[in-house]
Design a protein around this motif. Structure first.
Motif, PDB file in Angstrom:
ATOM      1  N   ILE A 111      12.223  19.870  -7.850  1.00 21.03           N
ATOM      2  CA  ILE A 111      12.084  18.439  -7.569  1.00 21.03           C
ATOM      3  C   ILE A 111      10.777  18.215  -6.833  1.00 21.03           C
ATOM      4  O   ILE A 111      10.300  19.092  -6.095  1.00 21.03           O
ATOM      5  N   ASP A 112      10.196  17.052  -7.030  1.00 21.56           N
ATOM      6  CA  ASP A 112       8.950  16.733  -6.340  1.00 21.56           C
ATOM      7  C   ASP A 112       8.819  15.223  -6.203  1.00 21.56           C
ATOM      8  O   ASP A 112       9.115  14.475  -7.135  1.00 21.56           O
ATOM      9  N   ARG A 113       8.370  14.803  -5.041  1.00 22.92           N
ATOM     10  CA  ARG A 113       8.042  13.394  -4.809  1.00 22.92           C
ATOM     11  C   ARG A 113       6.535  13.331  -4.633  1.00 22.92           C
ATOM     12  O   ARG A 113       5.974  14.001  -3.768  1.00 22.92           O
ATOM     13  N   HIS A 114       5.879  12.548  -5.488  1.00 21.77           N
ATOM     14  CA  HIS A 114       4.426  12.463  -5.399  1.00 21.77           C
ATOM     15  C   HIS A 114       3.961  11.024  -5.595  1.00 21.77           C
ATOM     16  O   HIS A 114       4.597  10.233  -6.293  1.00 21.77           O
ATOM     17  N   LEU A 115       2.859  10.714  -4.970  1.00 21.06           N
ATOM     18  CA  LEU A 115       2.298   9.367  -4.987  1.00 21.06           C
ATOM     19  C   LEU A 115       1.447   9.173  -6.230  1.00 21.06           C
ATOM     20  O   LEU A 115       0.583   9.988  -6.550  1.00 21.06           O
ATOM     21  N   ILE A 116       1.713   8.075  -6.914  1.00 21.87           N
ATOM     22  CA  ILE A 116       0.929   7.688  -8.083  1.00 21.87           C
ATOM     23  C   ILE A 116      -0.020   6.578  -7.635  1.00 21.87           C
ATOM     24  O   ILE A 116       0.428   5.564  -7.088  1.00 21.87           O
ATOM     25  N   PRO A 117      -1.307   6.750  -7.847  1.00 27.64           N
ATOM     26  CA  PRO A 117      -2.256   5.726  -7.391  1.00 27.64           C
ATOM     27  C   PRO A 117      -2.137   4.432  -8.197  1.00 27.64           C
ATOM     28  O   PRO A 117      -1.670   4.440  -9.340  1.00 27.64           O
ATOM     29  N   SER A 118      -2.566   3.341  -7.592  1.00 23.69           N
ATOM     30  CA  SER A 118      -2.543   2.060  -8.305  1.00 23.69           C
ATOM     31  C   SER A 118      -3.526   2.122  -9.475  1.00 23.69           C
ATOM     32  O   SER A 118      -4.548   2.800  -9.420  1.00 23.69           O
ATOM     33  N   LYS A 119      -3.171   1.411 -10.523  1.00 23.37           N
ATOM     34  CA  LYS A 119      -4.045   1.340 -11.702  1.00 23.37           C
ATOM     35  C   LYS A 119      -3.763   0.013 -12.397  1.00 23.37           C
ATOM     36  O   LYS A 119      -2.626  -0.250 -12.790  1.00 23.37           O
ATOM     37  N   GLY A 120      -4.775  -0.814 -12.492  1.00 20.39           N
ATOM     38  CA  GLY A 120      -4.581  -2.124 -13.100  1.00 20.39           C
ATOM     39  C   GLY A 120      -3.590  -2.945 -12.290  1.00 20.39           C
ATOM     40  O   GLY A 120      -3.726  -3.074 -11.076  1.00 20.39           O
ATOM     41  N   GLU A 121      -2.578  -3.441 -12.960  1.00 22.90           N
ATOM     42  CA  GLU A 121      -1.563  -4.263 -12.301  1.00 22.90           C
ATOM     43  C   GLU A 121      -0.444  -3.436 -11.666  1.00 22.90           C
ATOM     44  O   GLU A 121       0.412  -3.976 -10.976  1.00 22.90           O
ATOM     45  N   VAL A 122      -0.448  -2.132 -11.918  1.00 20.84           N
ATOM     46  CA  VAL A 122       0.600  -1.267 -11.366  1.00 20.84           C
ATOM     47  C   VAL A 122       0.182  -0.815  -9.973  1.00 20.84           C
ATOM     48  O   VAL A 122      -0.856  -0.172  -9.797  1.00 20.84           O
ATOM     49  N   GLU A 123       1.014  -1.148  -8.999  1.00 20.31           N
ATOM     50  CA  GLU A 123       0.727  -0.788  -7.615  1.00 20.31           C
ATOM     51  C   GLU A 123       1.005   0.694  -7.365  1.00 20.31           C
ATOM     52  O   GLU A 123       1.768   1.323  -8.085  1.00 20.31           O
ATOM     53  N   GLU A 124       0.410   1.223  -6.318  1.00 22.89           N
ATOM     54  CA  GLU A 124       0.692   2.576  -5.865  1.00 22.89           C
ATOM     55  C   GLU A 124       2.201   2.701  -5.628  1.00 22.89           C
ATOM     56  O   GLU A 124       2.825   1.802  -5.073  1.00 22.89           O
ATOM     57  N   HIS A 125       2.765   3.822  -6.072  1.00 26.34           N
ATOM     58  CA  HIS A 125       4.211   4.024  -5.919  1.00 26.34           C
ATOM     59  C   HIS A 125       4.527   5.517  -6.004  1.00 26.34           C
ATOM     60  O   HIS A 125       3.684   6.324  -6.372  1.00 26.34           O
ATOM     61  N   TYR A 126       5.778   5.848  -5.691  1.00 18.68           N
ATOM     62  CA  TYR A 126       6.215   7.247  -5.746  1.00 18.68           C
ATOM     63  C   TYR A 126       7.001   7.528  -7.019  1.00 18.68           C
ATOM     64  O   TYR A 126       7.759   6.686  -7.492  1.00 18.68           O
ATOM     65  N   HIS A 127       6.795   8.737  -7.519  1.00 16.22           N
ATOM     66  CA  HIS A 127       7.651   9.290  -8.570  1.00 16.22           C
ATOM     67  C   HIS A 127       8.537  10.340  -7.919  1.00 16.22           C
ATOM     68  O   HIS A 127       8.042  11.224  -7.220  1.00 16.22           O
ATOM     69  N   TYR A 128       9.818  10.194  -8.149  1.00 12.39           N
ATOM     70  CA  TYR A 128      10.806  11.175  -7.707  1.00 12.39           C
ATOM     71  C   TYR A 128      11.143  11.986  -8.951  1.00 12.39           C
ATOM     72  O   TYR A 128      11.982  11.591  -9.752  1.00 12.39           O
ATOM     73  N   ASP A 129      10.438  13.085  -9.117  1.00 14.35           N
ATOM     74  CA  ASP A 129      10.471  13.826 -10.367  1.00 14.35           C
ATOM     75  C   ASP A 129      11.510  14.944 -10.320  1.00 14.35           C
ATOM     76  O   ASP A 129      11.454  15.826  -9.460  1.00 14.35           O
ATOM     77  N   VAL A 130      12.433  14.902 -11.273  1.00 13.41           N
ATOM     78  CA  VAL A 130      13.452  15.939 -11.438  1.00 13.41           C
ATOM     79  C   VAL A 130      13.023  16.773 -12.635  1.00 13.41           C
ATOM     80  O   VAL A 130      12.790  16.245 -13.723  1.00 13.41           O
ATOM     81  N   ARG A 131      12.923  18.092 -12.432  1.00 11.03           N
ATOM     82  CA  ARG A 131      12.348  18.975 -13.446  1.00 11.03           C
ATOM     83  C   ARG A 131      13.358  20.001 -13.934  1.00 11.03           C
ATOM     84  O   ARG A 131      14.138  20.529 -13.143  1.00 11.03           O
ATOM     85  N   PHE A 132      13.276  20.287 -15.221  1.00 11.90           N
ATOM     86  CA  PHE A 132      14.160  21.255 -15.853  1.00 11.90           C
ATOM     87  C   PHE A 132      13.318  22.325 -16.519  1.00 11.90           C
ATOM     88  O   PHE A 132      12.207  22.069 -16.982  1.00 11.90           O
TER      89      PHE A 132
END
Length: 183
Positions: A111-132
């Motif tokens: 699992i990983d929580r990482h920050l996604i930078p803002s791009k265009g109209e999408v604001e900076e936010h976190y992805h809570y990534d579950v990996r298999f």
């Protein structure tokens, strides 16, 4: 897998990596949010991805992500689907064209929580990534999606140089080399 099964897997997720141990409580809190699997949750939301390896555990399939300009594992947004295992496999197929994908284990690999930078109209936010953990045939031809600049099998000994110190990818690489994962 549904929301309650994900909660169960997270409650029973064990890792020796301190950074992941810190994420577990946040992931469990997020599972309770009605918008947890939707991009509309602008503070952050679940994503799912695949750590794809070949059968002999010498290579991993990585993509040079077009928007982020980083080598990453394949994956993406849940877009309302609370079955993150299904999301992970669908994204892997869409982003690679592979049909030989095989789930190694139904438990969470990372699992990983990482920050996604803002791009265009999408604001900076976190992805809570579950990996298999997924296995695939290296001799199968690859089909790159429009989300990638490149798609390649990278030998384990080259991963560190390619990912420029991305801690979460190096953590998955280390997990792959641990024999207990495959016993």
């Amino acid at each position: 897998m549904n929301r309650s099964q994900l909660r169960y897997l997270l409650e029973h997720y064990r890792t020796v990596f301190e950074e992941e141990q810190q994420f577990v409580a946040e992931f469990l809190d997020l599972v309770e949010d009605p918008l947890a699997f939707h991009r509309e949750r602008t503070a952050g939301h679940f994503t799912a991805s695949s750590w794809i390896v070949n059968k002999t555990r010498t290579h991993t399939l990585l993509t040079l992500h077009k928007k982020l300009n980083k080598w990453l594992q394949l994956g993406g947004h849940a877009d309302g689907n609370d079955n993150l295992l299904e999301v992970c496999l669908n994204e892997a197929r869409e982003e690679s064209g592979l049909t030989s994908l095989r789930l190694v284990d139904r438990t969470i690999f990372d699992i990983d929580r990482h920050l996604i930078p803002s791009k265009g109209e999408v604001e900076e936010h976190y992805h809570y990534d579950v990996r298999f953990l997924i296995e695939a045939e290296m001799d199968e031809s690859l089909t790159m999606s429009d989300e990638s600049t490149e798609l390649a099998w990278i030998s384990f000994d080259m991963v560190e140089a390619v990912v420029n110190g991305n801690v979460s990818i190096l953590r998955m690489l280390e997990k792959t080399s641990r024999s207990e994962i495959f016993s």
